[in-house]
Design a protein around this motif. Structure first.
Motif, PDB file in Angstrom:
ATOM      1  N   PRO A  13       0.814  -1.223   0.000  1.00  0.00           N
ATOM      2  CA  PRO A  13       0.000   0.000   0.000  1.00  0.00           C
ATOM      3  C   PRO A  13       0.844   1.267   0.000  1.00  0.00           C
ATOM      4  O   PRO A  13       0.590   2.208   0.750  1.00  0.00           O
ATOM      5  CB  PRO A  13      -0.785  -0.143   1.308  1.00  0.00           C
ATOM      6  N   TRP A  14       1.860   1.319  -0.862  1.00  0.00           N
ATOM      7  CA  TRP A  14       2.851   2.390  -0.807  1.00  0.00           C
ATOM      8  C   TRP A  14       2.269   3.804  -0.885  1.00  0.00           C
ATOM      9  O   TRP A  14       2.833   4.721  -0.270  1.00  0.00           O
ATOM     10  CB  TRP A  14       3.910   2.193  -1.901  1.00  0.00           C
ATOM     11  N   SER A  23       9.044   7.250  -1.035  1.00  0.00           N
ATOM     12  CA  SER A  23       9.914   7.973  -1.960  1.00  0.00           C
ATOM     13  C   SER A  23      10.582   7.035  -2.970  1.00  0.00           C
ATOM     14  O   SER A  23      10.950   7.472  -4.071  1.00  0.00           O
ATOM     15  CB  SER A  23      10.975   8.766  -1.192  1.00  0.00           C
ATOM     16  N   MET A  24      10.723   5.754  -2.619  1.00  0.00           N
ATOM     17  CA  MET A  24      11.295   4.802  -3.560  1.00  0.00           C
ATOM     18  C   MET A  24      10.442   4.686  -4.820  1.00  0.00           C
ATOM     19  O   MET A  24      10.933   4.330  -5.889  1.00  0.00           O
ATOM     20  CB  MET A  24      11.426   3.431  -2.896  1.00  0.00           C
ATOM     21  N   PRO A  77       2.328  -0.903   8.259  1.00  0.00           N
ATOM     22  CA  PRO A  77       1.749  -0.202   9.415  1.00  0.00           C
ATOM     23  C   PRO A  77       0.250  -0.482   9.562  1.00  0.00           C
ATOM     24  O   PRO A  77      -0.461  -0.691   8.575  1.00  0.00           O
ATOM     25  CB  PRO A  77       2.016   1.275   9.109  1.00  0.00           C
ATOM     26  N   GLU A  78      -0.208  -0.445  10.793  1.00  0.00           N
ATOM     27  CA  GLU A  78      -1.595  -0.795  11.087  1.00  0.00           C
ATOM     28  C   GLU A  78      -2.598   0.008  10.274  1.00  0.00           C
ATOM     29  O   GLU A  78      -3.630  -0.518   9.833  1.00  0.00           O
ATOM     30  CB  GLU A  78      -1.857  -0.599  12.594  1.00  0.00           C
ATOM     31  N   PHE A 121      -5.914  -1.181  -6.071  1.00  0.00           N
ATOM     32  CA  PHE A 121      -6.113   0.082  -5.353  1.00  0.00           C
ATOM     33  C   PHE A 121      -4.835   0.899  -5.209  1.00  0.00           C
ATOM     34  O   PHE A 121      -4.908   2.131  -5.140  1.00  0.00           O
ATOM     35  CB  PHE A 121      -6.836  -0.111  -4.014  1.00  0.00           C
ATOM     36  N   SER A 122      -3.661   0.281  -5.206  1.00  0.00           N
ATOM     37  CA  SER A 122      -2.437   1.075  -5.077  1.00  0.00           C
ATOM     38  C   SER A 122      -2.185   1.910  -6.325  1.00  0.00           C
ATOM     39  O   SER A 122      -1.882   3.103  -6.238  1.00  0.00           O
ATOM     40  CB  SER A 122      -1.243   0.170  -4.772  1.00  0.00           C
TER      41      SER A 122
END
Length: 263
Positions: A13-14, A23-24, A77-78, A121-122
């Motif tokens: 989910p970047w 940023s990658m 992350p949550e 979705f990403s």
């Protein structure tokens, strides 16, 4: 007539993560934003995404009017397990896709419960954060037969003339166990072969049928789930020219990856 695309959808989910992970994917994000801002002359009526994160025993199309979310990743992350991409689905388009496949002799079922996985979705969050365009997913078929997926693309190619944007969502490199310097050479060699294979539309499908013999192929794709969406995009593209719209040689530090438009 709209183009078709084979797009990298990035890692997990970047778009909802800040810091080095986000940023990658700066170059990827710029390329995804350019699709509706620059490359596509008008907003499509709907988007059909063939995601490398959904496979079924037979081709399946998502048919719910308001798809939920499939959090098909771990270790993030949550808050990323509560994110939403609230675009509507399109039962009408789903029925149309299934009908087009059936008319071509391809078995295709509908799934009204399937939500958006991160292969959808990403990239859609980066492309269209407004989430105001209907989105439908088409699964891969188990077995990953390139010919079957190219044929599926042929079957739905007319959607391009109907205002539906067809996207194959995957990654030109997908070996999660090989990162760092060891990935540099095989990813670069396979990426170079892929560009050469896609340039000539008269030979493109033939070369893709034999993709596993390409340089670095099985190191790049131990399992080809993230490559097979390309076959559907290429089938729908038919004789359209290929243009590389994203290219990065330092993904995760050393990986070469690309995305393509066919128009």
């Amino acid at each position: 007539m709209l183009p078709t695309y084979f797009l990298s959808h990035g890692g997990g989910p970047w778009p909802w993560i800040e810091g080095p992970m986000r940023s990658m994917f700066d170059a990827l994000e710029r390329s995804l934003k350019d699709i509706f801002a620059v490359q596509v002359p008008q907003l499509p009526k709907a988007v059909l995404v063939v995601s490398g994160h959904w496979e079924e025993p037979r081709f399946t199309v998502s048919s719910g009017p308001m798809p939920g979310m499939v959090y098909d990743y771990y270790g993030f992350p949550e808050h990323t397990y509560h994110i939403k991409y609230p675009a509507p689905g399109s039962p009408v388009l789903a029925r149309h896709v299934a009908g087009m496949m059936a008319a071509a002799g391809i078995d295709c079922r509908s799934d009204p419960e399937r939500g958006f996985d991160h292969g959808t979705f990403s990239l859609m969050q980066a492309m269209r954060p407004q989430a105001d365009i209907p989105v439908v997913q088409l699964s891969l078929k188990q077995g990953y037969d390139p010919a079957e997926h190219i044929a599926a693309g042929h079957a739905i190619a007319a959607l391009r003339e109907e205002g539906v944007l067809i996207i194959g969502s995957g990654l030109s490199w997908h070996n999660l166990r090989m990162r760092g310097p060891a990935a540099a050479d095989p990813s670069s060699r396979f990426d170079a072969w892929l560009e050469q294979a896609l340039v000539d539309p008269t030979m493109r499908e033939t070369q893709l049928l034999n993709w596993a013999a390409a340089p670095g192929a099985r190191l790049s794709h131990p399992s080809e789930d993230h490559l097979i969406p390309l076959m559907v995009a290429v089938g729908a593209a038919k004789g359209s020219a290929a243009t590389r719209v994203y290219h990065q040689t330092d993904l995760f530090g050393s990986i070469t990856a690309s995305s393509y438009r066919f128009d």
